[in-house]
Every structure is written in structure tokens, then in C-alpha cells.
Design a protein around this motif. Structure first.
Motif, short mmCIF file in Angstrom:
data_model
loop_
_atom_site.label_atom_id
_atom_site.label_comp_id
_atom_site.label_asym_id
_atom_site.label_seq_id
_atom_site.Cartn_x
_atom_site.Cartn_y
_atom_site.Cartn_z
N HIS A 93 3.80 -19.66 -37.03
CA HIS A 93 3.46 -18.26 -36.74
C HIS A 93 4.69 -17.42 -37.01
O HIS A 93 5.67 -17.47 -36.27
N GLU A 104 2.98 -13.00 -30.57
CA GLU A 104 2.38 -12.38 -31.75
C GLU A 104 1.33 -11.35 -31.37
O GLU A 104 0.83 -10.62 -32.22
N TRP A 105 1.04 -11.26 -30.07
CA TRP A 105 0.09 -10.27 -29.57
C TRP A 105 0.80 -9.06 -28.97
O TRP A 105 0.20 -8.26 -28.27
N PHE A 118 -0.70 -5.60 -29.13
CA PHE A 118 -1.86 -5.43 -28.26
C PHE A 118 -1.44 -5.30 -26.79
O PHE A 118 -1.77 -4.32 -26.13
N PHE A 119 -0.69 -6.29 -26.31
CA PHE A 119 -0.36 -6.29 -24.88
C PHE A 119 0.67 -5.21 -24.53
O PHE A 119 0.70 -4.74 -23.40
N HIS A 144 -1.50 -12.39 -39.69
CA HIS A 144 -1.98 -12.54 -38.31
C HIS A 144 -2.74 -11.28 -37.90
O HIS A 144 -3.01 -10.41 -38.74
N TYR A 201 -3.14 -19.63 -42.57
CA TYR A 201 -3.85 -19.02 -41.44
C TYR A 201 -4.12 -17.58 -41.83
O TYR A 201 -3.20 -16.84 -42.17
N ASP A 244 -9.01 -17.20 -38.13
CA ASP A 244 -8.92 -16.91 -36.69
C ASP A 244 -9.39 -15.47 -36.49
O ASP A 244 -9.53 -14.71 -37.45
N TYR A 302 -11.64 -21.88 -26.05
CA TYR A 302 -10.45 -22.66 -26.37
C TYR A 302 -10.75 -24.15 -26.55
O TYR A 302 -9.98 -24.86 -27.17
N GLU A 320 -7.67 -25.14 -28.89
CA GLU A 320 -6.40 -24.37 -28.87
C GLU A 320 -5.71 -24.58 -27.53
O GLU A 320 -6.29 -24.34 -26.49
O1 H79 Z 1 -2.73 -17.44 -33.50
C1 H79 Z 1 -2.69 -17.89 -32.18
C2 H79 Z 1 -3.13 -16.83 -31.24
O2 H79 Z 1 -2.50 -15.59 -31.50
C3 H79 Z 1 -4.60 -16.74 -31.52
N1 H79 Z 1 -4.96 -18.12 -31.86
C4 H79 Z 1 -3.77 -18.92 -31.92
C5 H79 Z 1 -3.86 -20.00 -32.96
C6 H79 Z 1 -5.32 -16.28 -30.33
N2 H79 Z 1 -4.99 -16.57 -29.11
N3 H79 Z 1 -5.81 -16.04 -28.28
N4 H79 Z 1 -6.68 -15.42 -28.98
C7 H79 Z 1 -6.42 -15.52 -30.27
C8 H79 Z 1 -7.78 -14.74 -28.39
C9 H79 Z 1 -7.28 -14.00 -27.23
C10 H79 Z 1 -8.16 -13.37 -26.47
C11 H79 Z 1 -7.67 -12.66 -25.33
FE1 H79 Z 1 -8.30 -10.91 -24.76
C12 H79 Z 1 -6.60 -11.80 -25.29
C13 H79 Z 1 -8.22 -12.79 -24.06
C14 H79 Z 1 -7.51 -11.90 -23.23
C15 H79 Z 1 -6.52 -11.31 -24.00
C16 H79 Z 1 -8.76 -9.44 -26.12
C17 H79 Z 1 -8.65 -8.89 -24.87
C18 H79 Z 1 -9.81 -10.35 -26.07
C19 H79 Z 1 -10.29 -10.34 -24.81
C20 H79 Z 1 -9.59 -9.42 -24.06
#
Ligand code: H79
Length: 443
Positions: free
Chosen positions: A33, A54-55, A58-59, A102, A146, A203, A242, A260
Motif C-alpha cells: 500500500h 490510507e484512509w 476520509f477519517f 487506492h 490493486y 477493492d 471482512y 481481510e
Molecule cells: O486497502 C485496504 C483498506 O484500505 C481497504 N481494504 C484493505 C485491503 C479497506 N479497509 N476497509 N475498507 C476498505 C472498508 C472500510 C469501511 C469502513 Fe466505513 C470505514 C467502515 C467504517 C469506516 C465507510 C464509513 C464505510 C462505512 C462507514
């Protein structure tokens, strides 16, 4: 002349087996990643942002224009594709899957349909996928990509979560269709044509706008571009959270399930791959030091193998292009264990009836009668295996030791192997697991 149209969603078992063969034999791969998120590395405006790195867009609720400023700084001058692939080999891994894009939408190659990429937007201006795909070819490592279906940057891929304004779902669905046609699919064609990937790992398929019909179509599209390519089940809508395996209610597209951050509870006849991190993030976070031990990682690989799956273990390189030292150290330890014990991992299949007995996991070299009992802990001087019966007068070996061990088979009890004290005493904390080779049959 008309081109023959093949329906890749209806494939014979023979064809699937042939296509999956290298991947089933491989068992162990590296997930990478890497992207713009390695710059904030978990911190935004002086605040540590919780959850996976990597989120962070968003967060951390970072506006797109502000996140773009990180992209303008992405300049990984220490990135060395050959050294990364060298490490993959040293770890005993057989394939690589890297984030071409991503969820944040930033592209690691020179995409013709995007300006938000490594050439047009970032100062680095070198094609990362080109360097890595060439290094993989050169060193005999399979190359996977990916690619996120959801996209927080593209104006038409409009699931932007808390970054998005509420609006008309029908309008969003139409725009998403346009995004698939004019952006995502052309990108996939670029990726397949230019880098010849062995795997496409989708993904972000869970966004509301993306449908089962579109998933099947996407699968068909990518297979048409390269019939032998492998595609994970996140190309479609079948995944059950997951846990990663498909629901049974429809014919979902995809070649393998994708647990996952977890390992399947039991063995499965379906193809599957557990993707997992070494600490608590996929993309680099400067302050995440919660590393799993080498012992845990090795045991995970063994457990996954015994249940018929693959292990895709993640690294999150820094914005300079460095794979963190704690990851490197663990990978080398795993490679070292595999140098001696890889025989019990690669090209194996799961046993028909039992994958384990207490702290022991079983594997079997495919197309042979060679079984392996892998003890995750130091065994006792006398080891009893309930589910394996050796061939008469055959030798049983502990991998890494060249002396045959004495054994007897007791009806109703099983195989009893004697381990001499001199051998037992060689067990250390860094043995991690011992593999016994047994030629025989399964009970
Ligand atoms: O690439 C990695 C992660 O970034 C990606 N998959 C792996 C391989 C990934 N992880 N979690 N997710 C994708 C989905 C996440 C969903 C959530 Fe939400 C984030 C649950 C809570 C926070 C967004 C907001 C979706 C539901 C509420």
C-alpha cells in the motif's frame, strides 16, 4: 473476420485449475500500500488521525483540494524497484500486489485519462509501475495490481462518504456509470496493456452505486483484455464483509475470496487469500509500532496454507520509498524459515479430512504422497499424529535435520514419532515451527 466472444463467467474446472496453478503453488505474496497518504503518515494538522493510514483523507475529513497538496509533494527519491523485489524474494514470497490506485484516486503510473498521477501531478515524474513490473519480470516474481473501484477524487465516482454532499441517488448512479466507462475501464486497459499484470485485485466494490451487473461486466472486460489474468472477488458484490468469501445466492464473479485482517476459521475447497498487515495500518503511519512478532506471521502462513489459502502480507513504504525496517526484519526472518521449511508450504494442498491436530498443521505436496506435520510449538520427545499413516519402512525426517527418526504406527492411536534429546535440544525461540516429512496416507 469476427473475433470470437468468450464468456469468461462460465469456465470449465480444467481451465480454472490451469489458470490458478501458479497462484495456488505460490502461497505467499507481498501486498504494497503506497501512495500520497504516506506523506501525512497518520497526522493531519498536528492531530493523530485514528484508523488505517490510507484512509486519512476520509477519517481526517480532509477536503480534496487540501489532500492534493500532499500529492504535489510526492517525491520518493529513495524508491528502488529492484531492491523491493529482491526483498520479496528474500522473504520467500512469489508475487506482489501494489496499489495502482487506492481510494484517494492518486495513480502511481502515467494514466492517459488522469492528471492526478505520478507524472502529471507529483514532482517525482517516474513511472513506479513500470519500474516494479520490469523488476518483477527480471527477477521471476508475479506482478499484481490493486485497483480501487471507489474513488474519492473523481467527480463522477461519487461515493465520497463524508466528503460528499447528499444528492439524488439516480443522478449518482448515472455518473458512476460514466466513470466506469470513461475512466475506470480505460485505466484497466492501460494497466493490462502496459504492465502485463498477473493479478487484478479490486477493492471498494461495496459502494452503493456499483452493481452486481457491473461487477460481472468488469470481470468479463478484464479477462477479455488478458484471458489468463487472475481477479479477486471484489470485482463483484458477493463478498460477505471482512470474512471475505462470497455469498451463495448468485453467480458472483471473481477467482478467489479475500478475507481481510483475518484467516478463514476452517479449511475451504474454494480459492482464497487472507490479506493482513504487520502492524495496524496498510498505508504508512509514522507512529504505528504495533508490530506482530515473526512467530505470529510464520504461524499465520502455516495456518493459512493448511487451510488451502494464500497469505498476502502487507508493507507500507514511507513517502521516501523506504520499506520500514521492522517489516524488512520480519520478512527476512520468514524467508529464513522458508529456506528450510518451504518444502512444506509451496506447491502443497490441504488434506482432505483434517488440517490440524492441536498445535500441529498438516500440508501435502500436490500430486504426491508426501505429507507434512508442522508443529507450531516445541514437541514432546514422543509426538503422536492421529491422522497420518506412513508407508511401511519409510523414513520420517524433520526438515533441517538429516537423520531419520524412529517411529511406529499403533492401530487406534496413530503414528508415534520419537524425537531424540539431541534433536529436541536444538529447538529455540527462533525455530518458530518444525516440519516433519512423512510419506504415507491420510486417515
Ligand atoms: O486497502 C485496504 C483498506 O484500505 C481497504 N481494504 C484493505 C485491503 C479497506 N479497509 N476497509 N475498507 C476498505 C472498508 C472500510 C469501511 C469502513 Fe466505513 C470505514 C467502515 C467504517 C469506516 C465507510 C464509513 C464505510 C462505512 C462507514
Amino acid at each position: 473476420e469476427k473475433k470470437q466472444i468468450v464468456n469468461y463467467l462460465e469456465e470449465s474446472k480444467e481451465s480454472l485449475d490451469k489458470r490458478m496453478e501458479w497462484w495456488r503453488d505460490a502461497r505467499f505474496g507481498m501486498f504494497i500500500h503506497w501512495g500520497v497518504y504516506s506523506i501525512p503518515a497518520g497526522t493531519y494538522k498536528g492531530k493523530k488521525i485514528e484508523n488505517i493510514g490510507e484512509w486519512i483523507q476520509f477519517f481526517g475529513k480532509i477536503p480534496v483540494e487540501e489532500y492534493e497538496e500532499y500529492a504535489k509533494q510526492f517525491n520518493p527519491e529513495k524508491f528502488d524497484a529492484d531492491a523491493w523485489v529482491q526483498l520479496i524474494k528474500e522473504a520467500g514470497m512469489k508475487y506482489l500486489v501494489i496499489t495502482s490506485k487506492h481510494h484517494d484516486g492518486f495513480c502511481l503510473w502515467d494514466s492517459e485519462v488522469a492528471t492526478y498521477d505520478i507524472m502529471d501531478f507529483a514532482p517525482y515524474k517516474k513511472d513506479i509501475l513500470k519500474a516494479l513490473s520490469e523488476a518483477c519480470k527480471k527477477q521471476g516474481i508475479k506482478f499484481g495490481l490493486y485497483h480501487s473501484i471507489l474513488d474519492w477524487h473523481h467527480q463522477d465516482a461519487h461515493y465520497n462518504g463524508n466528503l460528499r454532499e447528499k444528492g439524488d441517488e439516480k443522478v449518482y448512479a448515472e455518473r458512476f456509470k460514466k466513470y466506469l466507462k470513461e475512466y475506470l475501464k480505460p485505466q484497466l486497459k492501460e494497466l493490462v496493456d502496459n504492465y502485463d499484470p498477473d493479478i487484478l485485485w479490486f477493492d471498494g466494490e461495496w459502494v452503493g452505486e456499483f452493481t452486481h451487473e457491473q461487477g460481472k461486466e468488469l470481470y468479463q472486460y478484464v479477462r477479455t483484455l488478458k484471458p489468463s489474468i487472475l481477479i479477486n472477488n471484489r470485482v463483484d458484490k458477493g463478498r460477505q464483509g471482512y470474512q471475505g468469501m462470497n455469498k451463495g445466492d448468485k453467480d458472483y464473479a471473481g477467482d478467489f475470496g479475500t478475507p481481510e485482517q483475518e484467516i478463514l476459521k476452517n479449511a475451504s475447497d474454494l480459492d482464497w487469500e487472507s490479506c493482513m498487515t504487520m502492524n495496524d495500518t496498510w498505508g504508512y503511519k509514522s507512529y504505528d509500532h504495533n508490530w506482530k512478532s515473526a512467530k505470529t506471521l510464520i504461524h499465520n502462513l502455516i495456518d493459512v496454507t493448511s487451510k488451502g489459502g494464500n497469505y498476502l502480507l502487507n508493507v507500507g513504504p514511507t513517502s521516501e520509498g523506504i520499506i520500514p525496517e521492522p517489516s524488512v526484519e520480519r520478512l527476512k526472518t520468514m524467508g529464513n524459515w522458508l529456506d528450510t521449511n518451504g518444502e512444506a508450504i509451496y506447491q502443497t494442498e490441504r488434506l482432505k479430512n483434517h488440517y490440524k491436530q492441536e498445535d500441529i498443521r498438516f500440508t501435502k505436496k500436490k500430486n504426491t504422497n508426501d505429507y507434512y506435520a508442522i508443529s507450531l510449538e516445541k514437541p514432546d520427545a514422543s509426538l503422536t499424529l492421529k491422522y497420518l499413516k506412513p508407508k511401511k519402512d519409510s523414513d520420517i525426517y524433520l526438515l533441517g535435520h538429516n537423520k531419520a527418526l524412529s517411529w511406529k504406527y499403533v492401530d487406534g492411536k496413530g503414528l508415534v514419532i520419537q524425537i531424540p534429546k539431541a534433536v529436541l535440544n536444538t529447538w529455540t525461540e527462533k525455530s518458530y515451527a518444525w516440519a516433519f516429512h512423512i510419506n504415507g496416507t491420510e486417515i
